[in-house]
Design a protein around this motif. Structure first.
Motif, PDB file in Angstrom:
ATOM      1  N   LEU A 185      43.945  30.907   5.332  1.00  0.00           N
ATOM      2  CA  LEU A 185      42.794  29.800   4.338  1.00  0.00           C
ATOM      3  C   LEU A 185      41.811  29.259   4.836  1.00  0.00           C
ATOM      4  O   LEU A 185      40.152  29.585   4.999  1.00  0.00           O
ATOM      5  N   PRO A 186      41.503  28.170   5.314  1.00  0.00           N
ATOM      6  CA  PRO A 186      40.482  27.543   5.347  1.00  0.00           C
ATOM      7  C   PRO A 186      39.486  27.927   6.921  1.00  0.00           C
ATOM      8  O   PRO A 186      38.533  28.299   7.199  1.00  0.00           O
ATOM      9  N   LEU A 187      40.042  29.162   7.220  1.00  0.00           N
ATOM     10  CA  LEU A 187      39.239  29.907   8.344  1.00  0.00           C
ATOM     11  C   LEU A 187      38.516  30.447   7.751  1.00  0.00           C
ATOM     12  O   LEU A 187      37.763  30.898   8.313  1.00  0.00           O
ATOM     13  N   LEU A 188      39.323  31.449   6.942  1.00  0.00           N
ATOM     14  CA  LEU A 188      38.175  32.268   6.170  1.00  0.00           C
ATOM     15  C   LEU A 188      37.429  32.341   5.225  1.00  0.00           C
ATOM     16  O   LEU A 188      36.604  32.357   5.075  1.00  0.00           O
ATOM     17  N   ALA A 189      37.907  30.695   4.423  1.00  0.00           N
ATOM     18  CA  ALA A 189      36.773  30.395   3.797  1.00  0.00           C
ATOM     19  C   ALA A 189      35.814  29.621   4.424  1.00  0.00           C
ATOM     20  O   ALA A 189      34.232  30.149   3.673  1.00  0.00           O
ATOM     21  N   CYS A 190      34.938  29.322   5.844  1.00  0.00           N
ATOM     22  CA  CYS A 190      34.440  29.167   6.522  1.00  0.00           C
ATOM     23  C   CYS A 190      33.532  29.975   7.422  1.00  0.00           C
ATOM     24  O   CYS A 190      32.737  29.985   8.262  1.00  0.00           O
ATOM     25  N   GLY A 191      34.318  30.980   7.168  1.00  0.00           N
ATOM     26  CA  GLY A 191      33.832  32.548   7.406  1.00  0.00           C
ATOM     27  C   GLY A 191      33.996  32.511   9.313  1.00  0.00           C
ATOM     28  O   GLY A 191      33.078  32.666   9.982  1.00  0.00           O
ATOM     29  N   GLN A 192      34.941  32.212   9.761  1.00  0.00           N
ATOM     30  CA  GLN A 192      35.298  31.851  11.156  1.00  0.00           C
ATOM     31  C   GLN A 192      36.585  32.662  10.825  1.00  0.00           C
ATOM     32  O   GLN A 192      36.850  33.434  12.706  1.00  0.00           O
ATOM     33  N   MET A 193      37.398  34.085   9.785  1.00  0.00           N
ATOM     34  CA  MET A 193      38.369  33.927  10.455  1.00  0.00           C
ATOM     35  C   MET A 193      37.254  36.136  11.037  1.00  0.00           C
ATOM     36  O   MET A 193      36.758  35.956  10.540  1.00  0.00           O
ATOM     37  N   PRO A 194      38.291  36.371  12.026  1.00  0.00           N
ATOM     38  CA  PRO A 194      37.828  38.120  12.826  1.00  0.00           C
ATOM     39  C   PRO A 194      37.875  39.023  11.554  1.00  0.00           C
ATOM     40  O   PRO A 194      38.994  38.765  10.843  1.00  0.00           O
ATOM     41  N   ALA A 195      36.719  40.226  11.562  1.00  0.00           N
ATOM     42  CA  ALA A 195      37.415  40.853  11.155  1.00  0.00           C
ATOM     43  C   ALA A 195      38.351  41.540  10.408  1.00  0.00           C
ATOM     44  O   ALA A 195      38.727  42.717  10.188  1.00  0.00           O
ATOM     45  N   GLU A 196      38.386  41.923  11.815  1.00  0.00           N
ATOM     46  CA  GLU A 196      39.977  42.705  12.017  1.00  0.00           C
ATOM     47  C   GLU A 196      41.033  42.192  11.639  1.00  0.00           C
ATOM     48  O   GLU A 196      42.059  43.145  11.134  1.00  0.00           O
ATOM     49  N   ILE A 197      40.989  40.756  10.855  1.00  0.00           N
ATOM     50  CA  ILE A 197      42.517  40.753  10.490  1.00  0.00           C
ATOM     51  C   ILE A 197      42.719  40.720   8.837  1.00  0.00           C
ATOM     52  O   ILE A 197      41.496  40.187   7.982  1.00  0.00           O
ATOM     53  N   ASN A 198      43.550  41.597   8.212  1.00  0.00           N
ATOM     54  CA  ASN A 198      43.210  42.249   7.561  1.00  0.00           C
ATOM     55  C   ASN A 198      44.665  42.277   6.011  1.00  0.00           C
ATOM     56  O   ASN A 198      44.399  42.179   5.393  1.00  0.00           O
ATOM     57  N   HIS A 199      45.209  41.251   6.841  1.00  0.00           N
ATOM     58  CA  HIS A 199      45.945  40.912   5.391  1.00  0.00           C
ATOM     59  C   HIS A 199      47.173  39.384   6.400  1.00  0.00           C
ATOM     60  O   HIS A 199      46.933  38.842   7.459  1.00  0.00           O
ATOM     61  N   LEU A 200      47.296  38.526   5.091  1.00  0.00           N
ATOM     62  CA  LEU A 200      47.559  37.299   5.126  1.00  0.00           C
ATOM     63  C   LEU A 200      48.882  37.022   3.768  1.00  0.00           C
ATOM     64  O   LEU A 200      49.262  37.411   2.939  1.00  0.00           O
ATOM     65  N   ARG A 201      50.020  36.609   4.029  1.00  0.00           N
ATOM     66  CA  ARG A 201      50.946  36.459   3.507  1.00  0.00           C
ATOM     67  C   ARG A 201      51.294  34.629   2.615  1.00  0.00           C
ATOM     68  O   ARG A 201      51.031  34.010   3.347  1.00  0.00           O
ATOM     69  N   ILE A 202      49.973  34.823   1.160  1.00  0.00           N
ATOM     70  CA  ILE A 202      50.405  33.284   1.038  1.00  0.00           C
ATOM     71  C   ILE A 202      51.111  33.520  -0.150  1.00  0.00           C
ATOM     72  O   ILE A 202      51.262  33.966  -1.109  1.00  0.00           O
ATOM     73  N   GLY A 203      51.562  32.121  -0.173  1.00  0.00           N
ATOM     74  CA  GLY A 203      52.249  31.651  -1.246  1.00  0.00           C
ATOM     75  C   GLY A 203      52.165  29.861  -1.780  1.00  0.00           C
ATOM     76  O   GLY A 203      51.412  30.083  -2.678  1.00  0.00           O
ATOM     77  N   GLU A 204      52.134  28.838  -0.429  1.00  0.00           N
ATOM     78  CA  GLU A 204      51.995  27.407  -1.493  1.00  0.00           C
ATOM     79  C   GLU A 204      50.473  27.198  -1.994  1.00  0.00           C
ATOM     80  O   GLU A 204      50.147  26.774  -2.615  1.00  0.00           O
TER      81      GLU A 204
END
Length: 360
Positions: free
Chosen positions: A205-224
């Motif tokens: 999530l930090p990578l996503l929030a700072c705008g550095q997640m590559p656009a091809e990544i389209n799925h995450l498994r999120i718990g904590e």
């Protein structure tokens, strides 16, 4: 209503609000969310809160939990997070629509089980991009995907990786790109779309929030991050979430003033460890009705900031209450906020009652 201690309060409306905040963030970036229930032992109230918040899948590491999720009326696809055991192939295809995999032997057994059930089972091929837990090494991925594609009972949906769970490797543009490149090589070699790219877990999530997640990544498994509202890289509060989603209550069974260092020759404690004690003189101490059989004792935070967790044995939690905000006494209940490990242990303990609290 009065409950026997210890008991764990859970707040589904707060969990749902956390889930909606994080799921909305992911959806704005074109990322599906598999909401993970394992830290709550797939408690049905939690699972329905995650479903109501807009999760795309429900995920857990235990087949028994996935079965109970189906029985509780969860309509979302169920994702098995832990690599399937060969002996459990039939149970896997009966109780999950998708599983994470890294080996051909197990994939063949899943295919056979799926054909016997007259279904097709979805699989995501896991690639190890550096954390050294599950996953095939990238240079072996093409051969495995080719072999999996020939198994009639399976549908190879995509590829994934896991980070920050074992080796503590932080998700980055570089390791995400390694997953993308591996998927692209497999696409070219097989002609399969491999549409799902499951880039990891709450640590992404930090990578996503700072705008550095590559656009091809389209799925995450999120718990904590959802369940406890934490940035799992440093356990700081995640923006837009609450951290008071669970509270532990334990009853005081002894209060007294004692030295802060044990007296006499010392060996190992009951768990084979040794502890360095700080001599703080005579202090007021309390013992509560929970211990290491049920909780990670150093993973709980007293709600009263003046109370300190000193440690615990199997069934006793030992506290320094010298600076407690109130004059604690035997029979009082003290409350604590659990971290991930503590919540995981309590959720699976039959000795800790689970109490659902609805916010008014």
């Amino acid at each position: 209503m009065t409950y026997t201690t210890p008991y764990l309060e859970l707040y589904p409306e707060r969990i749902k609000a956390n889930a909606k905040s994080i799921i909305d963030l992911c959806h704005r970036h074109g990322i599906q969310v598999a909401a993970v229930t394992k830290v709550t032992a797939a408690h049905d109230v939690v699972a329905h809160a995650l479903e109501d918040a807009g999760a795309d899948m429900i995920a857990d590491s235990r087949i028994t939990n996935l079965r109970s999720l189906g029985e509780s009326g969860i309509a979302l696809p169920r994702l098995l997070l832990r690599l399937p055991a060969p002996s459990e192939a039939q149970m896997v295809v009966r109780n999950s629509e998708i599983s994470l995999n890294s080996g051909l032997h197990t994939l063949k057994l899943l295919s056979e089980a799926a054909l016997a059930e007259k279904i097709r089972h979805g699989v995501i091929i896991m690639v190890d991009v550096g954390d050294l837990r599950e996953g095939i090494w990238p240079d072996q991925a093409v051969d495995l995907v080719k072999a999996a594609a020939r198994l009639e009972g399976l549908e190879v949906l995509g590829m994934g990786c896991n980070l920050a769970c074992y080796g503590g490797v932080i998700p980055s543009e570089a390791n995400m790109q390694k997953l993308i490149d591996t998927r692209n090589q497999c696409r070219k070699a097989t002609g399969l779309p491999l549409d799902i790219l499951s880039g990891g877990n709450s640590a992404n999530l930090p990578l996503l929030a700072c705008g550095q997640m590559p656009a091809e990544i389209n799925h995450l498994r999120i718990g904590e991050a959802i369940i406890l509202g934490r940035n799992v890289l440093d356990r700081s509060p995640w923006p837009g979430t609450r951290q008071d989603t669970f509270r532990l209550f334990a009853e005081i069974i002894e209060v007294g003033r004692k030295p802060s260092v044990p007296i006499g020759e010392r060996g190992q404690d009951a768990f084979g460890g040794t502890t360095d004690f700080e001599d703080r003189g005579i202090r007021k101490r309390a013992i509560c009705t929970i211990g290491r059989q049920d909780v990670v004792v150093d993973g709980i935070e007293p709600e009263d900031k003046g109370i300190t967790v000193l440690g615990g044995s199997s069934d006793h939690l030992i506290l320094d209450v010298e600076d407690a905000a109130t004059d604690v006494k035997v029979g009082d209940e003290l409350s604590f906020f659990p971290g991930y490990g503590a919540l995981l242990a309590m959720s699976t303990s039959p000795y800790v009652a689970k109490v659902v609290v609805r916010d008014k």
